[in-house]
Design an enzyme around this catalytic site. Structure first.
Site, PDB file in Angstrom:
ATOM      1  N   ASP A 193       6.274  -6.052 -27.832  1.00 59.93           N
ATOM      2  CA  ASP A 193       6.827  -5.053 -28.739  1.00 59.93           C
ATOM      3  C   ASP A 193       7.506  -5.825 -29.874  1.00 59.93           C
ATOM      4  O   ASP A 193       7.695  -7.036 -29.792  1.00 59.93           O
ATOM      5  CB  ASP A 193       7.792  -4.107 -28.005  1.00 59.93           C
ATOM      6  CG  ASP A 193       7.982  -2.799 -28.768  1.00 59.93           C
ATOM      7  OD1 ASP A 193       7.638  -2.760 -29.972  1.00 59.93           O
ATOM      8  OD2 ASP A 193       8.472  -1.814 -28.185  1.00 59.93           O
TER       9      ASP A 193
HETATM   10  C1  BGC Z   1       8.356   0.337 -31.025  1.00 60.56           C
HETATM   11  C2  BGC Z   1       6.872   0.387 -30.783  1.00 60.56           C
HETATM   12  C3  BGC Z   1       6.142   0.319 -32.098  1.00 60.56           C
HETATM   13  C4  BGC Z   1       6.556  -0.947 -32.821  1.00 60.56           C
HETATM   14  C5  BGC Z   1       5.878  -1.137 -34.155  1.00 60.56           C
HETATM   15  C6  BGC Z   1       8.753  -0.849 -31.888  1.00 60.56           C
HETATM   16  O1  BGC Z   1      10.085  -0.813 -32.234  1.00 60.56           O
HETATM   17  O2  BGC Z   1       9.054   0.265 -29.802  1.00 60.56           O
HETATM   18  O3  BGC Z   1       6.551   1.564 -30.103  1.00 60.56           O
HETATM   19  O4  BGC Z   1       4.772   0.378 -31.876  1.00 60.56           O
HETATM   20  O5  BGC Z   1       7.957  -0.904 -33.048  1.00 60.56           O
HETATM   21  O6  BGC Z   1       6.342  -0.245 -35.082  1.00 60.56           O
END
Ligand code: BGC
Length: 778
Positions: free
Chosen positions: A274
């Site tokens: 993530d």
């Molecule tokens: C979120 C993800 C997301 C990623 C990219 C993160 O903060 O938890 O779900 O896909 O950001 O935006």
């Protein structure tokens, strides 16, 4: 030097130069060759995300920052070897990219599909597959390769801010709906990233919190949904979660990312992190070793760490090569590699139609009482609205600010920049229903005022509370009984929309987000009082991504509909349901408790340091139905405008498969669809079990009055297993199983029993808690 010698020397020199500068161009058949030709620096670079503005310019490793404006990240390009950058975009309710770009008037809005909870509430895997196809198509047409979804965490507790992106409190339903979405997207030649793996059940300090749980709860609930999706749809990628599980970060957990995901389940794709970059207490090297193939969003220091790690002997080049090979295998599948000519012009009309239809199937009718004007005994129900006979046309008094600013989706990375959102005024108008002009005037002006005030008062640190991160929810406006009284004279019915907004980065509070606030309660009470005095009905629409409190006020209105956040066509879908153009067939995918505190997980929920899962496997209906707790609406619940009868089911066991057959008949007067839900009670054995668990489901086609359909559902014996921690295995105990088929977990219409033989399946012994947890027992 003779000619022959000169020639030989020249050939030798050319061969040597070719080996040194070996420049094969990547193709699906020469991955080994390309891997061999890569320098250590190139290998390290390929494992670190190439672009993102989270960390400023520094983060641009490969220089692909603006490949697709607004996309979340990339994997870097290595042009020397014909390796293109690939583009990763949020997700999951549609393609989240910037709707406008510098230097052009062209717009890049994407279809806003219904949120995850609404999709799952359809219980219709075929339809969710169509949504997946449409999203896969938009991903590709907007020059992206992977959509960062589906969100496959469970609704452990109704207060989680991101529940709207997730499907259900049940792992089977989550896994099946997720697999349908993934198969849909991937059928278009684009990829998904099933997220957030795993146990990311709260937003409060999501990057640090330690989710402490038993191996059994992990396997049976939080991992099971992903396991089903991996086995049934092979996602191209999986996103590891920010949180810790039993004291170890998911992103660097080899047991999770390799032993369970790849060895136990056979996952073949890549794992990405993530979006956190370098994190305290976790080295990039550990992530590489664990089987995390792509560090997102990527920082140059991570590339250096990998190179230094290999040079110092701390990181084995074999681990790097294994991950690089997986990256190459992923890249050759992508539209970028295939040089797909993105049109930037998806078929919005076709996708809007899918959105409208899916939302209609996900919307849940919670209450449909007698119309106040019907004679005592109430043979006429409030819904569908009876438009005929309303001389001069049917008029609705629309209350609630979200009637005029209908929430199509949640906030954060899960919000989509939609070209439009159909609100209730427009939706009703399209169905030939007028709405009160005075109220429209008041609310439109109020919303404008509330928006400006909200922006002025917003704390600069709350970035998710900006419009680019989704529609905001403004406080409800109060109305005096005098103002309401005036509306009664003009209108045939009243609708009160109660909206709730939530999203990434924060959990919901009980007092103002789960519960209704005083203004909202008062509004419902006053509107009901005034309209009922004139024998006119009141309908409450819940426009929320997740569960709210209903028990204290649900007796007041005549009908209640949960619209969820149904995507850009919201008002049209709602009008279809209100008028009966579509008969509601959505069913709840989570239990609606009387109070938020009824969930055992609410105590201690959202602790920023550690969240012990004392409730263990008793999440959602597994708790409420096993411990006989009263609920507002049970899991699987939802009303229809018609009635259905279930025949005596047939259950057959053969080898490793149980087949359940039931015939569903429409016994009412209008066409409709029903969901058959199979809850299985296991025989008493060595492991304590919930009263029953959902093991299969199927939705009928639209059945005309009097028509019937036989549904056949398969349950693999391995899916009847419980997780036996002592033996690190799945264990289906031999004995007589009861198959309870119904229209909700508490509305069982017929049962059958069948003998099932013992089945075991060994797994890795992984994810054990560090200390003994005090677990809930029957
Ligand atoms: C979120 C993800 C997301 C990623 C990219 C993160 O903060 O938890 O779900 O896909 O950001 O935006």
């Amino acid at each position: 030097m003779n000619t022959k010698r000169i020639l030989t020397t020249a050939i030798a020199a050319t061969t040597c130069m070719m080996t040194m500068n070996a420049q094969p161009k990547l193709s699906p058949t020469n991955i080994d060759e390309v891997l061999k030709a890569m320098t250590l620096e190139e290998k390290a670079k390929l494992l670190v995300g190439g672009a993102n503005n989270f960390f400023g310019d520094q983060a641009v490793v490969g220089g692909e920052a603006d490949l697709v404006a607004g996309a979340a990240g990339t994997s870097p390009a290595i042009p020397r070897l014909g390796i293109p950058a690939t583009v990763l975009t949020d997700g999951p309710a549609g393609v989240r990219i910037d709707p406008t770009r510098k230097g052009t008037d062209k717009t890049y809005y994407a279809t806003g599909f219904p949120i995850g909870t609404c999709l799952a509430s359809t219980w219709n895997t075929e339809l969710v597959g169509k949504v997946g196809e449409a999203i896969g198509n938009e991903t590709k047409e907007y020059r992206c390769d992977v959509i960062l979804g589906p969100g496959m965490n469970l609704h452990r507790n109704p207060l989680c801010g991101r529940n709207f992106e997730y499907y259900s409190e049940d792992p089977l339903l989550t896994g099946k709906i997720g697999a349908a979405y993934i198969n849909g997207v991937q059928s278009q030649g684009a990829g998904v990233s099933a997220k957030h793996f795993a146990v990311n059940s709260q937003e409060t300090n999501r990057t640090g919190v330690d989710e402490q749980l038993s191996q059994r709860a992990a396997r049976e609930l939080y991992l099971r949904s992903f396991e089903i999706a991996v086995r049934e749809s092979q996602p191209w990628t999986i996103m590891s979660s920010y949180n810790q599980i039993n004291g170890q970060y998911s992103m660097g957990n080899r047991d999770l990312l390799t032993s369970i995901l790849r060895d136990d389940w056979g996952f073949k794709g890549i794992v990405m992190t993530d979006w956190i970059g370098i994190r305290k207490g976790l080295e990039t090297i550990t992530e590489v070793q664990a089987g995390n193939d792509l560090m997102e969003p990527g920082q140059p220091a991570q590339v250096k760490e990998i190179i230094d790690g290999v040079n110092s002997g701390k990181l084995d080049i074999k681990d790097v090569d294994r991950n690089v090979r997986r990256m190459l295998e992923y890249i050759v599948k992508t539209p970028s590699f295939k040089q797909y000519p993105a049109s930037n012009a998806p078929d919005f009309k076709a996708h809007a139609a899918i959105t409208r239809q899916t939302a209609c199937e996900g919307i849940v009718l919670l209450k449909n009482g007698p119309h106040p004007a019907s004679p005592k005994g109430g043979e006429r129900l409030t819904l569908p609205l009876q438009l005929e006979g309303a001389g001069g046309g049917y008029t609705v008094a629309l209350f609630g600010e979200n009637s005029y600013d209908f929430l199509s989706g949640g906030t954060g990375s899960g919000c989509v920049h939609t070209p439009y959102v159909v609100d209730m005024v427009e939706g009703l108008k399209n169905a030939g229903i007028s709405t009160s002009k005075t109220l429209t005037d008041i609310y439109r002006k109020y919303i404008e005022y509330a928006r400006v005030k909200f922006q002025a008062e917003r704390h600069p640190a709350n970035w998710f509370q900006q419009e680019m991160f989704g529609q905001q929810k403004y406080p409800e406006a109060a109305f005096s009984p005098i103002a309401i009284g005036k509306e009664v004279r003009e209108a045939d019915a009243a609708i009160v929309t109660i909206g709730r907004q939530a999203g990434e980065g924060a959990d919901r509070d009980i007092a103002t987000e789960f519960n209704l606030v005083d203004t909202e309660r008062q509004l419902i009470a006053d509107v009901c009082k005034a309209f009922h005095a004139a024998n006119k009905p009141v309908i409450v629409i819940i426009n929320s991504g997740s569960v709210i409190e209903t028990a204290s006020w649900r007796d007041d209105p005549d009908a209640i509909i949960c619209a969820w956040q149904p995507g850009e066509e919201g008002g049209n879908s709602m009008a279809d349901i209100l008028t009966g153009k579509v008969n509601p067939s959505g069913r709840l995918t989570m239990t609606w408790p009387i109070a938020a505190t009824d969930h055992p997980s609410t105590e201690g929920y959202a602790n920023p340091v550690a969240t012990p899962h004392h409730e263990d496997i008793y999440v959602g209906y597994r708790y409420f139905d096993t411990f006989n707790k009263e609920v507002a609406y049970p899991f699987g619940f939802g009303l229809s405008y018609t009635t259905f009868e279930f025949s005596k089911p047939k259950v057959k066991t053969s080898g490793k498969q149980v087949t359940v057959q039931v015939t569903v008949k429409n016994t009412g007067t209008v066409a409709g669809k029903e969901v058959a839900q199979v809850y299985v009670t296991a025989p008493k054995g060595s492991i304590e079990k919930p009263a029953y668990e959902l093991k299969a489901f199927a939705k009928t086609r639209e059945l005309q009055p009097g028509e019937q359909q036989t549904l056949t559902m398969q349950i693999p014996v391995r899916m009847l297993a419980s997780f036996d921690e002592a033996g690190s295995q799945w264990l289906t105990e031999a004995g007589q199983y009861t198959f309870r088929i119904g229209a909700s977990s508490r509305d069982i219409r017929c049962t059958a029993t069948a003998k099932v033989g013992r089945y075991t399946e060994k797994t890795t012994n992984a994810l054990a808690p560090k200390a003994k947890l005090n677990l809930l027992k029957q």
